[in-house]
Design a protein around this motif. Structure first.
Motif, PDB file in Angstrom:
ATOM      1  N   ILE A  17      42.725  48.658  28.815  1.00 27.92           N
ATOM      2  CA  ILE A  17      42.279  47.278  28.561  1.00 27.92           C
ATOM      3  C   ILE A  17      41.126  46.873  29.474  1.00 27.92           C
ATOM      4  O   ILE A  17      40.440  45.870  29.216  1.00 27.92           O
ATOM      5  N   GLY A  18      40.908  47.632  30.545  1.00 22.64           N
ATOM      6  CA  GLY A  18      39.757  47.393  31.400  1.00 22.64           C
ATOM      7  C   GLY A  18      39.900  46.285  32.417  1.00 22.64           C
ATOM      8  O   GLY A  18      38.897  45.792  32.951  1.00 22.64           O
ATOM      9  N   LYS A  19      41.125  45.872  32.734  1.00 30.34           N
ATOM     10  CA  LYS A  19      41.276  44.823  33.743  1.00 30.34           C
ATOM     11  C   LYS A  19      42.671  44.857  34.358  1.00 30.34           C
ATOM     12  O   LYS A  19      43.599  45.457  33.814  1.00 30.34           O
ATOM     13  N   SER A  20      42.784  44.203  35.513  1.00 32.20           N
ATOM     14  CA  SER A  20      44.060  44.024  36.198  1.00 32.20           C
ATOM     15  C   SER A  20      44.222  42.545  36.517  1.00 32.20           C
ATOM     16  O   SER A  20      43.262  41.773  36.456  1.00 32.20           O
ATOM     17  N   THR A  21      45.415  42.160  36.896  1.00 31.17           N
ATOM     18  CA  THR A  21      45.699  40.754  37.159  1.00 31.17           C
ATOM     19  C   THR A  21      45.587  40.442  38.644  1.00 31.17           C
ATOM     20  O   THR A  21      46.167  41.135  39.477  1.00 31.17           O
ATOM     21  N   THR A  22      44.832  39.398  38.968  1.00 29.25           N
ATOM     22  CA  THR A  22      44.703  38.971  40.360  1.00 29.25           C
ATOM     23  C   THR A  22      45.736  37.886  40.675  1.00 29.25           C
ATOM     24  O   THR A  22      46.233  37.202  39.786  1.00 29.25           O
ATOM     25  N   THR A  23      46.035  37.754  41.949  1.00 32.01           N
ATOM     26  CA  THR A  23      46.925  36.710  42.439  1.00 32.01           C
ATOM     27  C   THR A  23      46.135  35.814  43.390  1.00 32.01           C
ATOM     28  O   THR A  23      45.404  36.310  44.245  1.00 32.01           O
ATOM     29  N   ALA A  24      46.255  34.501  43.220  1.00 35.18           N
ATOM     30  CA  ALA A  24      45.565  33.559  44.108  1.00 35.18           C
ATOM     31  C   ALA A  24      46.386  33.365  45.375  1.00 35.18           C
ATOM     32  O   ALA A  24      47.521  32.890  45.320  1.00 35.18           O
ATOM     33  N   MET A  25      45.825  33.752  46.510  1.00 31.80           N
ATOM     34  CA  MET A  25      46.502  33.635  47.799  1.00 31.80           C
ATOM     35  C   MET A  25      45.935  32.443  48.565  1.00 31.80           C
ATOM     36  O   MET A  25      44.715  32.314  48.723  1.00 31.80           O
ATOM     37  N   VAL A  26      46.806  31.561  49.015  1.00 30.59           N
ATOM     38  CA  VAL A  26      46.399  30.369  49.756  1.00 30.59           C
ATOM     39  C   VAL A  26      46.525  30.641  51.260  1.00 30.59           C
ATOM     40  O   VAL A  26      47.566  31.101  51.733  1.00 30.59           O
TER      41      VAL A  26
END
Length: 354
Positions: A17-26
Motif C-alpha cells: 500500500i506504500g505507507k505506514s501509520t504515524t502516531t502523534a506524540m505530545v
C-alpha cells in the motif's frame, strides 16, 4: 516490527500500500506542548513467546529486541529446535534511550540521588543481547554493536567473520532502536517552521524524516548449510567515501538509507551507477540509525518474491538524477545492494543475491 506493524506479513502489506501509520506524540516543554509524528512499534505479541512474569522488569527497548528475536527464529523454524552453537549480535545506534534519560532525570530531580538497580542494568547497551542469551539459554559469543548509522552493517560484518572462522554454526543478528522524547524534541527543533538553524532541513520534506523505532532480526548460517528462500548475503563493505569513494555493483538494484537525518542524503546520486534502479523505504519505518536493517529485510522479501517493491515519493535523495522505482518491477537476475551514507563520510552496504 515498526510503524508498519509486526511481522513479515505486515511489512509486505505496508510495501504493497506504500505507507505506514504515524502516531502523534505530545511532549511537554517550557514553551508549551508540542506534537511530533513518530512510527512506533507494538510488542503485544511478545506474550505469545515469553511468560508475563519474565517481562515485568523489562523495558520497551528490550521487549522489541526479544520479540524480533523470537519472530526470526520462528520464521527460520528454529524456535523449538536445538540451535547448536549460535552467536548473538545486537546492533543499536541509540541504545536504551528512554531508560537512560529517565535514569539521569531521577538522579537529578530526586531528593535522594539514588536510582533503581534494575533501571540501571537495563540502560546499558548490551542489556538486550543479555536478555536474549538468557531466555534462549545460548552460551555462544555475544556482542553488542553501537556504531550509530553503521551499526547494522558492522554487525553483519562480524557475523560473516564468525561464520567464516566456524566459531559458530549460526548467528542471530538483530538491530533495535527506540523513540524517546529527546528525539521528538530534536525533530521539532529541526523541522518546525520557525526554526532557522538547520540549513539542510529546509531542503527536505519533514513527512519523509519522521522518527521511527523498531527491530529487525535475521538468522544467518553458512551458505552450504542452509537453503533459504530469502537468498544469501553476498558481500558486506564499510569505508569512507570522502577518502576512497565507493565501489558498487553495476547490475544491482540499490535500496538507499535516505531518511532525512544525514547531510549525506543528497549525495547518493554522485555514487550510484548510471541507470541503476534505486528505491527508498524510510517512509515505511522512519528515521532511525538501524534503518538499513529494514532495507535488508525488504531485500530478502524481494528475493523471495522475485519483485522489487515500489519506492516512496521522497525528494530527499535527489530523485531527478536517479532511476527511482515507481512501480513494482521484476527483480530478474539483479542483486540488491542496501547502501547507507552516514555521518563523517562513512558508508556501509550489504548486498543480497538470490
Amino acid at each position: 516490527m515498526g510503524g508498519f506493524g509486526c511481522g513479515i506479513a505486515d511489512l509486505k502489506k505496508s510495501l504493497s500500500i506504500g505507507k505506514s501509520t504515524t502516531t502523534a506524540m505530545v511532549i511537554k516543554t517550557t514553551g508549551g506542548n508540542i506534537e511530533v509524528p513518530a512510527f512506533l512499534a507494538s510488542t503485544d505479541k511478545l506474550k505469545s513467546f515469553v511468560n508475563k512474569r519474565d517481562l515485568r522488569r523489562i523495558d520497551h527497548y528490550i521487549r522489541m529486541a526479544l520479540l524480533g528475536c523470537f519472530l526470526a527464529l520462528k520464521d527460520a523454524d528454529m524456535l523449538h529446535a536445538k540451535h547448536g552453537k549460535m552467536g548473538i549480535i545486537i546492533a543499536t545506534g541509540y541504545g536504551s534511550t528512554c531508560n537512560t534519560f529517565d535514569l539521569k532525570n531521577s538522579i537529578i530531580t530526586e531528593a535522594a540521588p539514588f536510582c533503581s538497580p534494575i533501571q540501571f542494568s537495563n540502560s546499558v547497551h548490551n542489556a538486550a543481547a543479555t536478555y536474549i542469551s538468557i531466555l534462549l539459554k545460548e552460551m555462544g559469543p555475544n556482542l553488542s554493536v553501537s556504531h550509530y548509522d553503521m551499526s547494522i552493517t558492522s554487525a553483519f560484518l562480524s557475523a560473516y567473520q564468525w561464520l567464516k572462522e566456524e566459531r559458530v554454526e549460526s548467528v542471530l543478528v538483530g538491530s533495535v532502536d527506540e523513540y524517546s522524547k529527546i528525539l521528538g524534541y530534536f525533530w521539532h527543533c529541526l523541522y518546525n517552521k520557525g526554526n532557522k538553524k538547520a540549513d539542510f532541513a529546509g531542503k527536505m520534506n519533514p513527512e519523509y524524516a519522521i522518527i521511527g523505532e523498531g527491530a529487525n532480526f535475521f538468522v544467518l548460517a553458512r551458505g552450504n548449510e542452509a537453503a533459504s528462500p530469502y537468498g544469501f548475503i553476498e558481500d558486506v563493505k564499510m569505508g569512507n567515501f570522502k577518502r576512497r569513494g565507493i565501489d558498487l555493483f553495476e547490475n544491482a538494484a540499490f535500496f538507499l538509507g535516505a531518511d532525512g537525518y544525514s547531510e549525506c542524503d543528497e549525495q547518493y546520486a554522485d555514487y550510484i551507477p548510471e541507470k541503476a534502479l534505486v528505491a527508498s523505504y524510510s517512509h515505511l519505518y522512519g528515521g532511525l540509525p538501524v534503518g538499513t536493517g529494514f532495507d535488508i529485510a525488504i531485500a530478502a522479501l524481494s528475493n523471495k518474491s522475485g519483485t522489487v517493491f515500489k519506492s516512496g515519493d521522497s525528494s530527499i535523495f535527489n530523485s531527478g538524477r536517479l532511476n527511482v522505482i515507481r512501480h513494482n518491477e521484476d527483480l530478474g537476475s539483479k542483486r540488491i545492494c542496501c547502501l547507507k551514507l552516514g555521518a563523517g563520510g562513512s558508508y556501509g552496504w550489504v548486498s543480497l543475491n538470490h
